[in-house]
Design an enzyme around this catalytic site. Structure first.
Site, PDB file in Angstrom:
ATOM      1  N   ASP A  61       0.811  -1.214   0.000  1.00  0.00           N
ATOM      2  CA  ASP A  61       0.000   0.000   0.000  1.00  0.00           C
ATOM      3  C   ASP A  61       0.843   1.264   0.000  1.00  0.00           C
ATOM      4  O   ASP A  61       2.066   1.205   0.196  1.00  0.00           O
ATOM      5  CB  ASP A  61      -0.965   0.000   1.208  1.00  0.00           C
ATOM      6  CG  ASP A  61      -0.304  -0.450   2.514  1.00  0.00           C
ATOM      7  OD1 ASP A  61       0.938  -0.475   2.579  1.00  0.00           O
ATOM      8  OD2 ASP A  61      -1.030  -0.764   3.466  1.00  0.00           O
ATOM      9  N   ASN A 130      -7.676  -2.398  14.313  1.00  0.00           N
ATOM     10  CA  ASN A 130      -9.083  -2.588  13.943  1.00  0.00           C
ATOM     11  C   ASN A 130      -9.274  -3.790  13.005  1.00  0.00           C
ATOM     12  O   ASN A 130     -10.331  -3.961  12.416  1.00  0.00           O
ATOM     13  CB  ASN A 130      -9.645  -1.314  13.297  1.00  0.00           C
ATOM     14  CG  ASN A 130      -8.953  -0.972  11.973  1.00  0.00           C
ATOM     15  OD1 ASN A 130      -8.053  -1.686  11.537  1.00  0.00           O
ATOM     16  ND2 ASN A 130      -9.368   0.113  11.338  1.00  0.00           N
ATOM     17  N   HIS A 132      -7.480  -4.438  10.217  1.00  0.00           N
ATOM     18  CA  HIS A 132      -7.173  -4.267   8.792  1.00  0.00           C
ATOM     19  C   HIS A 132      -5.898  -5.019   8.399  1.00  0.00           C
ATOM     20  O   HIS A 132      -5.008  -5.249   9.223  1.00  0.00           O
ATOM     21  CB  HIS A 132      -7.097  -2.785   8.378  1.00  0.00           C
ATOM     22  CG  HIS A 132      -5.920  -1.993   8.846  1.00  0.00           C
ATOM     23  ND1 HIS A 132      -6.025  -0.682   9.265  1.00  0.00           N
ATOM     24  CD2 HIS A 132      -4.597  -2.283   8.915  1.00  0.00           C
ATOM     25  CE1 HIS A 132      -4.834  -0.208   9.573  1.00  0.00           C
ATOM     26  NE2 HIS A 132      -3.943  -1.165   9.374  1.00  0.00           N
ATOM     27  N   GLU A 137      -9.660  -1.480   5.339  1.00  0.00           N
ATOM     28  CA  GLU A 137     -10.304  -1.131   6.598  1.00  0.00           C
ATOM     29  C   GLU A 137     -11.572  -1.972   6.800  1.00  0.00           C
ATOM     30  O   GLU A 137     -12.102  -2.532   5.827  1.00  0.00           O
ATOM     31  CB  GLU A 137     -10.674   0.357   6.574  1.00  0.00           C
ATOM     32  CG  GLU A 137      -9.482   1.291   6.453  1.00  0.00           C
ATOM     33  CD  GLU A 137      -8.680   1.436   7.756  1.00  0.00           C
ATOM     34  OE1 GLU A 137      -8.613   0.479   8.551  1.00  0.00           O
ATOM     35  OE2 GLU A 137      -8.100   2.512   7.958  1.00  0.00           O
TER      36      GLU A 137
HETATM   37  C1  GLP Z   1      -0.493   0.083   8.740  1.00  0.00           C
HETATM   38  C2  GLP Z   1      -0.188  -0.614   7.378  1.00  0.00           C
HETATM   39  C3  GLP Z   1      -0.330  -2.088   7.516  1.00  0.00           C
HETATM   40  C4  GLP Z   1       0.293  -2.503   8.818  1.00  0.00           C
HETATM   41  C5  GLP Z   1      -0.572  -2.038   9.958  1.00  0.00           C
HETATM   42  C6  GLP Z   1       0.064  -2.203  11.321  1.00  0.00           C
HETATM   43  O1  GLP Z   1      -1.356   1.127   8.679  1.00  0.00           O
HETATM   44  N1  GLP Z   1      -0.886  -0.155   6.255  1.00  0.00           N
HETATM   45  O2  GLP Z   1       0.255  -2.748   6.408  1.00  0.00           O
HETATM   46  O3  GLP Z   1       0.402  -3.890   8.895  1.00  0.00           O
HETATM   47  O4  GLP Z   1      -1.059  -0.750   9.725  1.00  0.00           O
HETATM   48  O5  GLP Z   1       1.038  -1.246  11.562  1.00  0.00           O
HETATM   49  P1  GLP Z   1       2.131  -1.385  12.702  1.00  0.00           P
HETATM   50  O6  GLP Z   1       3.023  -2.493  12.297  1.00  0.00           O
HETATM   51  O7  GLP Z   1       2.842  -0.063  12.713  1.00  0.00           O
HETATM   52  O8  GLP Z   1       1.407  -1.673  13.965  1.00  0.00           O
END
Ligand code: GLP
Length: 255
Positions: A61, A130, A132, A137
């Site tokens: 992404d 949440n 995702h 989302e």
């Molecule tokens: C982000 C990314 C995801 C990631 C998730 C967790 O927003 N788009 O690919 O896995 O949220 O993030 P983190 O590893 O910082 O907790």
């Protein structure tokens, strides 16, 4: 879904890196799906010694409206944490372009490139609080393809620290849940107490768009690597531990 509960975050990341390194050794032209976020930082540190000379990568992404020189962009993150340290060839790195003026075409081109590369062999995944995966989302179609999405307010709040002096963009491009499910192996990592509820919904909750990660219940080969804290709300924790502990040694994962 195979759930592996390890002692700490370091072991989670080392195990994920071990699986990727082993894949790169046995198939140097492995196609990797890459994730960003704090969870992956240690994984990429461990991967800096791997040989990527024939590998290809696709990132999950990107934020809209930020370019690769913006420190909040995922292109910047990838360059800092992995790409500038390894021998990946530039033309085999695939990132969604957050500066595109034609998001629809950008997403179609990205999907076509995944196809042309023969599909993704290993998709690294984190999980949002949440539920995702990538930026799919809650409410996302479980058959969705790479597309434009609007972030949930809670996601913007938890990613705020990556944009010092400003808010993260509200809009993103993200691989779809359906796209992710086509990867041959999904490797999802989570550690820390704040991920415990999302992990429980993903693994033991109903299959629902309210928790996009629950779609992985339908995936034929997903490994979930957790520390004890991220596993806190799982009901079958004893079973998962027993199952991994009693696996034949040669089927356990390298660290
Ligand atoms: C982000 C990314 C995801 C990631 C998730 C967790 O927003 N788009 O690919 O896995 O949220 O993030 P983190 O590893 O910082 O907790």
């Amino acid at each position: 879904m195979e759930i592996v509960i390890l002692e700490n975050a370091r072991q989670v990341c080392a195990t994920a890196a071990g699986i990727v390194k082993r894949a790169l050794k046995s198939k140097p032209e492995t196609v990797l799906g890459l994730a960003t976020g704090r969870t992956m930082e240690l994984v990429y540190e461990e991967l800096q010694e791997a040989d990527f000379s024939q590998a290809a990568t696709f990132n999950l992404d990107e934020y809209m409206g930020v370019g690769p020189e913006d420190a909040g962009s995922y292109a910047y993150y990838m360059r800092e944490h992995l790409f500038r340290h390894v021998n990946l060839s530039q033309e085999r790195i695939h990132l969604l372009d957050g500066m595109t003026d034609d998001p629809e075409q950008e997403c179609l081109t990205f999907e076509a490139a995944i196809k042309k590369a023969g599909g993704i062999d290993i998709q690294l995944l984190g999980i949002g609080e949440n539920g995702h995966i990538a930026f799919n989302e809650p409410g996302s179609s479980l058959a969705s393809r790479t597309r434009f999405k609007t972030l949930a307010t809670s996601t913007i709040a938890s990613n705020k620290e990556c944009f010092p002096g400003g808010e993260p963009p509200r809009h993103v491009l993200t691989m779809g849940v359906g796209t992710i499910l086509e990867s041959r192996l999904c490797l999802l990592l989570a550690y820390g107490r704040r991920k415990a509820q999302a992990v429980a919904s993903m693994a033991e909750g109903p299959l629902t768009a309210m928790c996009p990660a629950s779609a992985l219940q339908m995936h034929p080969r997903t490994i979930v690597l957790l520390d004890e804290e991220a596993a806190l709300q799982l009901k079958l924790v004893d079973y998962y531990k027993l199952a991994y502990h009693q696996k034949p040694e040669r089927l356990k994962y390298p660290t």
